[in-house]
Design a protein around this motif. Structure first.
Motif, PDB file in Angstrom:
ATOM      1  N   UNK A  38       0.827  -1.209   0.000  1.00  0.00           N
ATOM      2  CA  UNK A  38       0.000   0.000   0.000  1.00  0.00           C
ATOM      3  C   UNK A  38       0.860   1.257   0.000  1.00  0.00           C
ATOM      4  N   UNK A  39       1.936   1.230   0.779  1.00  0.00           N
ATOM      5  CA  UNK A  39       2.832   2.395   0.810  1.00  0.00           C
ATOM      6  C   UNK A  39       3.518   2.600  -0.534  1.00  0.00           C
ATOM      7  N   UNK A  40       3.968   1.532  -1.166  1.00  0.00           N
ATOM      8  CA  UNK A  40       4.626   1.648  -2.465  1.00  0.00           C
ATOM      9  C   UNK A  40       3.661   2.191  -3.517  1.00  0.00           C
ATOM     10  N   UNK A  41       2.427   1.741  -3.480  1.00  0.00           N
ATOM     11  CA  UNK A  41       1.436   2.246  -4.435  1.00  0.00           C
ATOM     12  C   UNK A  41       1.119   3.714  -4.156  1.00  0.00           C
ATOM     13  N   UNK A  42       1.021   4.050  -2.871  1.00  0.00           N
ATOM     14  CA  UNK A  42       0.725   5.439  -2.507  1.00  0.00           C
ATOM     15  C   UNK A  42       1.836   6.377  -2.963  1.00  0.00           C
ATOM     16  N   UNK A  43       3.071   5.949  -2.823  1.00  0.00           N
ATOM     17  CA  UNK A  43       4.215   6.811  -3.130  1.00  0.00           C
ATOM     18  C   UNK A  43       4.548   6.866  -4.618  1.00  0.00           C
ATOM     19  N   UNK A  44       4.239   5.803  -5.360  1.00  0.00           N
ATOM     20  CA  UNK A  44       4.613   5.762  -6.779  1.00  0.00           C
ATOM     21  C   UNK A  44       3.436   5.941  -7.728  1.00  0.00           C
ATOM     22  N   UNK A  45       2.219   5.748  -7.225  1.00  0.00           N
ATOM     23  CA  UNK A  45       1.055   5.804  -8.098  1.00  0.00           C
ATOM     24  C   UNK A  45       0.799   4.504  -8.836  1.00  0.00           C
ATOM     25  N   UNK A  46       1.494   3.439  -8.492  1.00  0.00           N
ATOM     26  CA  UNK A  46       1.311   2.144  -9.156  1.00  0.00           C
ATOM     27  C   UNK A  46       0.027   1.468  -8.697  1.00  0.00           C
ATOM     28  N   UNK A  47      -0.451   0.532  -9.513  1.00  0.00           N
ATOM     29  CA  UNK A  47      -1.639  -0.232  -9.149  1.00  0.00           C
ATOM     30  C   UNK A  47      -1.326  -1.288  -8.094  1.00  0.00           C
ATOM     31  N   UNK A  48      -0.125  -1.853  -8.164  1.00  0.00           N
ATOM     32  CA  UNK A  48       0.245  -2.937  -7.258  1.00  0.00           C
ATOM     33  C   UNK A  48       1.768  -2.983  -7.133  1.00  0.00           C
ATOM     34  N   UNK A  49       2.248  -3.767  -6.154  1.00  0.00           N
ATOM     35  CA  UNK A  49       3.688  -3.861  -5.926  1.00  0.00           C
ATOM     36  C   UNK A  49       4.019  -5.189  -5.276  1.00  0.00           C
ATOM     37  N   UNK A  50       5.247  -5.613  -5.449  1.00  0.00           N
ATOM     38  CA  UNK A  50       5.762  -6.790  -4.762  1.00  0.00           C
ATOM     39  C   UNK A  50       7.239  -6.561  -4.476  1.00  0.00           C
ATOM     40  N   UNK A  51       7.772  -7.361  -3.536  1.00  0.00           N
ATOM     41  CA  UNK A  51       9.146  -7.143  -3.067  1.00  0.00           C
ATOM     42  C   UNK A  51       9.879  -8.474  -2.991  1.00  0.00           C
ATOM     43  N   UNK A  52      11.132  -8.479  -3.475  1.00  0.00           N
ATOM     44  CA  UNK A  52      12.010  -9.643  -3.355  1.00  0.00           C
ATOM     45  C   UNK A  52      13.330  -9.189  -2.723  1.00  0.00           C
ATOM     46  N   UNK A  53      14.335 -10.093  -2.702  1.00  0.00           N
ATOM     47  CA  UNK A  53      15.492  -9.789  -1.854  1.00  0.00           C
ATOM     48  C   UNK A  53      16.516  -8.827  -2.435  1.00  0.00           C
ATOM     49  N   UNK A  54      16.533  -8.570  -3.721  1.00  0.00           N
ATOM     50  CA  UNK A  54      17.354  -7.486  -4.291  1.00  0.00           C
ATOM     51  C   UNK A  54      16.883  -7.220  -5.725  1.00  0.00           C
ATOM     52  N   UNK A  55      17.458  -6.191  -6.339  1.00  0.00           N
ATOM     53  CA  UNK A  55      16.945  -5.810  -7.655  1.00  0.00           C
ATOM     54  C   UNK A  55      17.302  -6.830  -8.736  1.00  0.00           C
ATOM     55  N   UNK A  56      18.439  -7.513  -8.596  1.00  0.00           N
ATOM     56  CA  UNK A  56      18.762  -8.575  -9.556  1.00  0.00           C
ATOM     57  C   UNK A  56      17.685  -9.659  -9.514  1.00  0.00           C
ATOM     58  N   UNK A  57      17.218  -9.976  -8.305  1.00  0.00           N
ATOM     59  CA  UNK A  57      16.140 -10.956  -8.162  1.00  0.00           C
ATOM     60  C   UNK A  57      14.845 -10.425  -8.776  1.00  0.00           C
TER      61      UNK A  57
END
Length: 461
Positions: free
Chosen positions: A130-149
């Protein structure tokens, strides 16, 4: 030779040593197996060096052996290298809110994957989505252990067995020799290079697109810059081209920032909001670089595509733990108040420090450093140029101030003196990490918060 053999025969046995009072106490404190192994290793040293056994010295050696063994390998250091987001030194420091959040969830049970409102299993991404969507304007978000992943997950989910079109000038290599083509191969995609190293045009993408295309992708070249006779395709045009060919468009921003850094007098760095506004379907970026949080790979974008990523079996292998999510959520909350961002986010505070402020700090530190250096070095306060680091804005430099140690020795022995000084600083209770440049040891103070603590340990050493 006989005398050396006699010395080895006179050494006490392991069992005899384990019965000594001090060694017996060490066993009570640290356990018999660990102490026994330390005794064996210290005895081996005596045999190899043909040294006699002095009980007090051997007992002390075993105790020191255990202290070294039980000391944490991962330790706090002072980053005086001039590179703010230094990959080898842990990148972004965390704000106190994030540290406290990590401790709170680490001490016991938490609602990591439990929906407290519904009373049933939940989604661990919900704590930050919810915070990532609020800050970026995206519809949805997910998180993994680093950007290469994050990049691996996007490629494997959306283009497995298909072609991914990328400009030849964006096939970057990041730290540790990880390369975009290698990640594509591991994701079971086929790389389709277009354009040349310095110039790529929209027609190159359109001509490469075919029935086998699974994804068009832009990789932000955050760790190098090509200058001169160059051409690249704007994100908005690439998004339109991808959609015209019926495939998603993804942007790997790398070190992506959630704010416009120009507000604090820093150079512009593309943001996830920019890419989403330009039509990108998915955008990935790091959590521990310009964002100023823990190590994480963040993906924001269209809900339908994010849902696909979450259903990929790789997502479970690449997911973040409760401590990382707690820290990331705490950092994202700080972004809700941009007016306080520079004061509450350590990485941004370091990046935005003025040279004048750092120079004042250098003057306060100089006397203690000169006393520590004794007569071996002349210590001066001098203006220097630092950098952001971790692949962010590679050609931009940050005006800073440093304590500079110049050897008073001849040129022949100057390098030896500098190496010795570096080693001595690394051996302080809190190691000090600087850099050698032009036969001088540079200690850039931009990232130094604990000024009095450094002065105290210099005086005690």
């Amino acid at each position: 030779m006989n005398q050396q053999a006699d010395i080895r025969r006179l050494l006490p046995s392991v069992d005899q040593i384990l019965a000594w009072p001090l060694i017996h106490q060490l066993q009570q404190n640290h356990g018999q197996p660990l102490v026994k192994q330390a005794v064996i290793e210290e005895l081996d040293q005596l045999r190899q060096n043909h040294c006699p056994c002095e009980p007090d010295q051997l007992a002390a050696a075993v105790e020191n052996h255990l202290l070294r063994l039980l000391s944490p390998s991962l330790r706090k250091v002072y980053n005086l290298t001039g590179t703010v987001l230094h990959t080898n030194l842990g990148r972004a420091p965390l704000p106190e809110e994030a540290v406290q959040a990590m401790c709170d969830v680490a001490r016991g049970a938490s609602n990591l994957e439990f929906d407290l409102e519904k009373g049933k299993r939940g989604d661990r991404d919900s704590h930050v989505e919810a915070w990532l969507c609020r800050l970026t304007g995206a519809e949805a978000a997910t998180v993994v252990n680093n950007n290469a992943a994050a990049v691996l997950l996007m490629l494997n989910t959306l283009a497995r067995g298909k072609e991914v079109i990328v400009s030849r000038g964006e096939l970057v290599e990041i730290g540790g020799a990880f390369r975009v083509p290698d990640i594509m191969q591991r994701a079971q995609c086929k790389l389709r290079e277009v354009g040349t190293t310095n110039r790529t045009h929209l027609k190159d993408y359109n001509e490469a697109a075919n029935a086998r295309t699974g994804l068009m992708m832009t990789v932000h070249t955050s760790n190098y810059v090509i200058q001169g006779f160059t051409a690249s395709v704007p994100e908005a045009q690439l998004a339109q081209a991808a959609h015209a060919h019926g495939v998603p468009y993804a942007v790997d921003l790398g070190s992506g920032s959630l704010v416009d850094l120009r507000r604090w007098g820093l150079p512009y760095e593309p943001t996830p909001m920019d890419s989403l506004a330009n039509g990108a379907d998915l955008v990935s970026f790091s959590g521990d670089k310009l964002l100023g949080g823990p190590q994480a790979g963040i993906i924001v974008g269209k809900r339908a595509l994010i849902d696909k990523l979450k259903k990929n079996a790789l997502k479970r292998a690449l997911r973040c733990d409760k401590v990382t999510l707690a820290a990331l959520e705490a950092v994202l909350r700080i972004y809700a108040n941009p007016e306080q961002l520079a004061s509450r986010l350590p990485s941004l505070r370091w990046l935005s420090r003025s040279q004048a402020e750092i120079a004042e700090q250098a003057e306060r530190l100089l006397p203690a450093m000169q006393i520590w250096a004794d007569t071996l070095f002349c210590v001066t306060s001098e203006p220097v140029m630092g950098q952001i680091g971790s692949g962010a804005l590679p050609v931009e430099q940050l005006p800073s101030q440093a304590l500079v140690l110049t050897p008073n020795a001849s040129k022949r022995s100057a390098n030896r003196s500098l190496q010795s000084a570096q080693k001595a600083l690394r051996e302080l209770p809190v190691p000090v990490i600087g850099r050698i440049n032009d036969r001088r040891l540079i200690l850039d103070l931009r990232c130094l918060d604990e000024e009095s603590e450094l002065i105290n340990q210099l005086r005690k050493s």
